[in-house]
Design an enzyme around this catalytic site. Structure first.
Site, PDB file in Angstrom:
ATOM      1  N   SER A 146     -51.759  18.179  22.326  1.00  0.00           N
ATOM      2  CA  SER A 146     -53.079  18.369  21.725  1.00  0.00           C
ATOM      3  C   SER A 146     -54.058  17.461  22.461  1.00  0.00           C
ATOM      4  CB  SER A 146     -53.001  17.959  20.247  1.00  0.00           C
ATOM      5  OG  SER A 146     -54.277  17.705  19.708  1.00  0.00           O
ATOM      6  N   TYR A 159     -51.360  13.142  12.735  1.00  0.00           N
ATOM      7  CA  TYR A 159     -51.301  14.179  13.779  1.00  0.00           C
ATOM      8  C   TYR A 159     -51.470  13.554  15.160  1.00  0.00           C
ATOM      9  CZ  TYR A 159     -52.468  18.712  15.983  1.00  0.00           C
ATOM     10  OH  TYR A 159     -52.492  19.841  16.775  1.00  0.00           O
TER      11      TYR A 159
HETATM   12  P1  NAP Z   1     -50.264  27.663  13.072  1.00  0.00           P
HETATM   13  O1  NAP Z   1     -50.967  28.966  13.215  1.00  0.00           O
HETATM   14  O2  NAP Z   1     -50.412  26.885  11.821  1.00  0.00           O
HETATM   15  O3  NAP Z   1     -48.698  27.881  13.405  1.00  0.00           O
HETATM   16  C1  NAP Z   1     -47.768  26.847  13.283  1.00  0.00           C
HETATM   17  C2  NAP Z   1     -46.376  27.447  13.213  1.00  0.00           C
HETATM   18  O4  NAP Z   1     -45.401  26.395  13.003  1.00  0.00           O
HETATM   19  C3  NAP Z   1     -46.216  28.414  12.048  1.00  0.00           C
HETATM   20  O5  NAP Z   1     -45.472  29.534  12.477  1.00  0.00           O
HETATM   21  C4  NAP Z   1     -45.442  27.589  11.033  1.00  0.00           C
HETATM   22  O6  NAP Z   1     -44.692  28.364  10.144  1.00  0.00           O
HETATM   23  C5  NAP Z   1     -44.529  26.812  11.957  1.00  0.00           C
HETATM   24  N1  NAP Z   1     -43.878  25.686  11.283  1.00  0.00           N
HETATM   25  C6  NAP Z   1     -44.468  24.649  10.621  1.00  0.00           C
HETATM   26  N2  NAP Z   1     -43.529  23.831  10.106  1.00  0.00           N
HETATM   27  C7  NAP Z   1     -42.321  24.350  10.453  1.00  0.00           C
HETATM   28  C8  NAP Z   1     -40.967  23.964  10.228  1.00  0.00           C
HETATM   29  N3  NAP Z   1     -40.656  22.854   9.536  1.00  0.00           N
HETATM   30  N4  NAP Z   1     -39.958  24.714  10.745  1.00  0.00           N
HETATM   31  C9  NAP Z   1     -40.254  25.845  11.430  1.00  0.00           C
HETATM   32  N5  NAP Z   1     -41.509  26.270  11.693  1.00  0.00           N
HETATM   33  C10 NAP Z   1     -42.532  25.532  11.192  1.00  0.00           C
HETATM   34  O7  NAP Z   1     -50.705  26.686  14.229  1.00  0.00           O
HETATM   35  P2  NAP Z   1     -51.216  26.938  15.703  1.00  0.00           P
HETATM   36  O8  NAP Z   1     -52.643  26.603  15.727  1.00  0.00           O
HETATM   37  O9  NAP Z   1     -50.726  28.233  16.244  1.00  0.00           O
HETATM   38  O10 NAP Z   1     -50.477  25.718  16.400  1.00  0.00           O
HETATM   39  C11 NAP Z   1     -49.292  25.810  17.162  1.00  0.00           C
HETATM   40  C12 NAP Z   1     -49.047  24.455  17.802  1.00  0.00           C
HETATM   41  O11 NAP Z   1     -50.159  24.105  18.612  1.00  0.00           O
HETATM   42  C13 NAP Z   1     -48.900  23.302  16.791  1.00  0.00           C
HETATM   43  O12 NAP Z   1     -47.972  22.376  17.262  1.00  0.00           O
HETATM   44  C14 NAP Z   1     -50.295  22.700  16.769  1.00  0.00           C
HETATM   45  O13 NAP Z   1     -50.297  21.363  16.347  1.00  0.00           O
HETATM   46  C15 NAP Z   1     -50.689  22.850  18.209  1.00  0.00           C
HETATM   47  N6  NAP Z   1     -52.135  22.819  18.446  1.00  0.00           N
HETATM   48  C16 NAP Z   1     -52.991  23.658  17.806  1.00  0.00           C
HETATM   49  C17 NAP Z   1     -54.339  23.618  18.109  1.00  0.00           C
HETATM   50  C18 NAP Z   1     -55.381  24.489  17.465  1.00  0.00           C
HETATM   51  O14 NAP Z   1     -56.577  24.234  17.633  1.00  0.00           O
HETATM   52  N7  NAP Z   1     -54.999  25.532  16.736  1.00  0.00           N
HETATM   53  C19 NAP Z   1     -54.796  22.712  19.046  1.00  0.00           C
HETATM   54  C20 NAP Z   1     -53.896  21.858  19.653  1.00  0.00           C
HETATM   55  C21 NAP Z   1     -52.576  21.921  19.347  1.00  0.00           C
HETATM   56  P3  NAP Z   1     -45.359  28.866   8.739  1.00  0.00           P
HETATM   57  O15 NAP Z   1     -46.364  29.878   9.080  1.00  0.00           O
HETATM   58  O16 NAP Z   1     -44.207  29.407   7.981  1.00  0.00           O
HETATM   59  O17 NAP Z   1     -45.953  27.655   8.081  1.00  0.00           O
HETATM   60  C1  GCO Z   2     -58.578  18.756  14.173  1.00  0.00           C
HETATM   61  C2  GCO Z   2     -58.032  19.980  14.843  1.00  0.00           C
HETATM   62  C3  GCO Z   2     -57.191  19.544  16.005  1.00  0.00           C
HETATM   63  C4  GCO Z   2     -56.777  20.706  16.844  1.00  0.00           C
HETATM   64  C5  GCO Z   2     -56.097  20.342  18.107  1.00  0.00           C
HETATM   65  C6  GCO Z   2     -56.962  19.662  19.107  1.00  0.00           C
HETATM   66  O1  GCO Z   2     -58.618  18.707  12.984  1.00  0.00           O
HETATM   67  O2  GCO Z   2     -59.021  17.876  14.948  1.00  0.00           O
HETATM   68  O3  GCO Z   2     -57.346  20.824  14.003  1.00  0.00           O
HETATM   69  O4  GCO Z   2     -56.178  18.715  15.630  1.00  0.00           O
HETATM   70  O5  GCO Z   2     -55.981  21.577  16.110  1.00  0.00           O
HETATM   71  O6  GCO Z   2     -54.889  19.655  17.905  1.00  0.00           O
HETATM   72  O7  GCO Z   2     -56.321  19.658  20.364  1.00  0.00           O
END
Ligand code: NAP
Ligand code: GCO
Length: 266
Positions: A146, A159
Site C-alpha cells: 500500500s 493498517y
Molecule cells: P476488498 O475489496 O475489501 O477485498 C479484500 C478481500 O480479502 C476480500 O475478498 C475479503 O473477503 C478477503 N479477506 C479478508 N479477510 C480474510 C481472511 N481472514 N481470510 C480470507 N480472505 C479474507 O479489498 P481490495 O480493495 O480489493 O484490497 C485488496 C488488497 O489490496 C488488500 O490487501 C488491501 O489492503 C490492498 N489495498 C487496497 C487499496 C485500495 O485502495 N482499495 C489500496 C492499497 C492496498 P470478504 O469479502 O469475505 O471479506
Molecule cells: C485509507 C485507504 C488506504 C488505501 C490504500 C492506500 O483509508 O487511507 O483506504 O488505506 O486503501 O491502502 O494505498
C-alpha cells in the site's frame, strides 16, 4: 516474443481473497494470460458468487474456503490445491482489511486483527508455499502492499504498521529465497475503487476530494489498473525484479501536497 515474456500458460496461481476487488481483477488478468486460478474466502456464499462471476468471464476458478490467518486452515487449503490443481507457481497475498480508528480509540484486539490478516497471514501462507517453490527452483510471490507501506495517515495506524511490515517482509523473503529463483515483490496500489474504499469514496466526502485533487491522474484507480504490474511480477518478464514494491497510484506518491487548481505555481 513479447507476449511470451508475459505468458502465464499453465501456471497455478493462488490469489487470496480473490472474490472481488483488486484480487479478482488480478486473477482474471492472470487467467487471460493462461494461468489456472485458485481463490479462497471465508464465506461459502461469496465464493459461490465469485465462481459464477469468473465463469461469466470464461474462467474456471478453483474456489475453496480457508481463513488466511489460521495455519492449519492454510495448510489444508494449500494441500487441496496441490492435489487437485497442482503445485502453486504464483502466490498473490491479496486478502486484507482496514480499520480507520484513531490510536487512542482503537482497542488492542482491533489493532491485532488487522496485523493478523494483513501481515501475519502473508508470512503463514508464503512459508507454506515456498518449500515446494524451492524444490522446483521457481516461484513468484506478490504481496499486496500500500502507499501506507511508506506513509502514515491519521486513523490507519494498524493498517500502516501491517503494510509497512509487509514491505520489509517482502524484502526479507527476497534475501532468503532469491537464490532459489523465487521472485518476491509487492504491489502498492494508490486509492482504488473497491469495497475497502467505498465508505470514503462518496461525492463531497473530504477524503474523496483529497484523492481527486492530489492524485495527478485526477481519478480513483480501478482494480483493473493493477493487472499490468501483476503480470510483470508474475511472469518471465519479471525474473530479475526482486524485493521491490511497484506503486500503481496515478502518481499520488510523487506529489508533495499539490492540490489541483489551488496551489498552481507558474
Ligand atoms: P476488498 O475489496 O475489501 O477485498 C479484500 C478481500 O480479502 C476480500 O475478498 C475479503 O473477503 C478477503 N479477506 C479478508 N479477510 C480474510 C481472511 N481472514 N481470510 C480470507 N480472505 C479474507 O479489498 P481490495 O480493495 O480489493 O484490497 C485488496 C488488497 O489490496 C488488500 O490487501 C488491501 O489492503 C490492498 N489495498 C487496497 C487499496 C485500495 O485502495 N482499495 C489500496 C492499497 C492496498 P470478504 O469479502 O469475505 O471479506
Ligand atoms: C485509507 C485507504 C488506504 C488505501 C490504500 C492506500 O483509508 O487511507 O483506504 O488505506 O486503501 O491502502 O494505498
Amino acid at each position: 516474443m513479447s507476449i511470451e515474456l508475459f505468458s502465464l500458460k499453465d501456471k497455478v496461481a493462488l490469489v487470496t481473497g480473490g472474490t472481488h476487488g483488486i484480487g479478482m481483477a488480478i486473477a482474471k488478468g492472470m487467467a487471460k494470460a493462461g494461468a489456472k486460478i485458485c481463490v479462497n474466502d471465508i464465506f461459502a456464499d461469496k465464493l459461490e458468487a465469485a465462481k459464477q462471476e469468473y465463469k461469466k468471464n470464461g474462467v474456471d476458478a478453483f474456489t475453496l474456503i480457508f481463513d488466511v490467518t489460521k495455519e492449519e486452515d492454510v495448510d489444508r487449503g494449500i494441500s487441496q490445491i496441490e492435489a487437485k490443481v497442482g503445485p502453486i507457481d504464483i502466490l498473490v497475498n491479496n486478502a486484507g482489511i482496514i480499520k480507520r480508528i484513531p490510536i487512542l480509540d482503537m482497542k488492542v484486539q482491533e489493532y491485532k486483527d488487522v496485523i493478523e490478516i494483513d501481515l501475519v497471514a502473508p508470512f503463514i501462507i508464503s512459508r507454506r508455499v515456498a518449500p515446494s517453490m524451492i524444490k522446483r527452483r521457481a516461484g513468484k510471490i506478490i504481496n499486496m502492499c500500500s502507499m501506507m507501506s511508506v506513509y502514515g495517515r491519521n486513523s490507519v495506524s494498524a493498517y500502516a504498521s501491517a503494510k509497512g511490515g509487509l514491505k520489509l517482509l517482502t524484502q526479507n523473503m527476497c534475501c532468503e529465497w532469491a537464490k532459489y529463483n523465487i521472485q518476491i515483490n509487492g504491489i502498492g496500489p494508490g486509492y482504488i475503487a473497491t469495497a475497502q474504499t467505498e465508505a470514503i469514496r462518496v461525492n463531497g466526502h473530504p477524503f474523496n476530494n483529497l484523492v481527486m485533487t492530489r492524485t495527478p491522474a485526477g481519478r480513483w484507480g480501478e482494480p483493473e489498473d493493477l493487472v499490468g504490474a501483476a503480470l510483470l511480477l508474475a511472469s518471465k518478464a519479471g525474473d530479475y525484479i526482486n524485493g521491490q514494491v511497484v506503486y500503481v497510484d496515478g502518481g499520488i506518491l510523487a506529489n508533495f501536497g499539490y492540490v489541483a487548481g489551488e496551489n498552481d505555481v507558474k
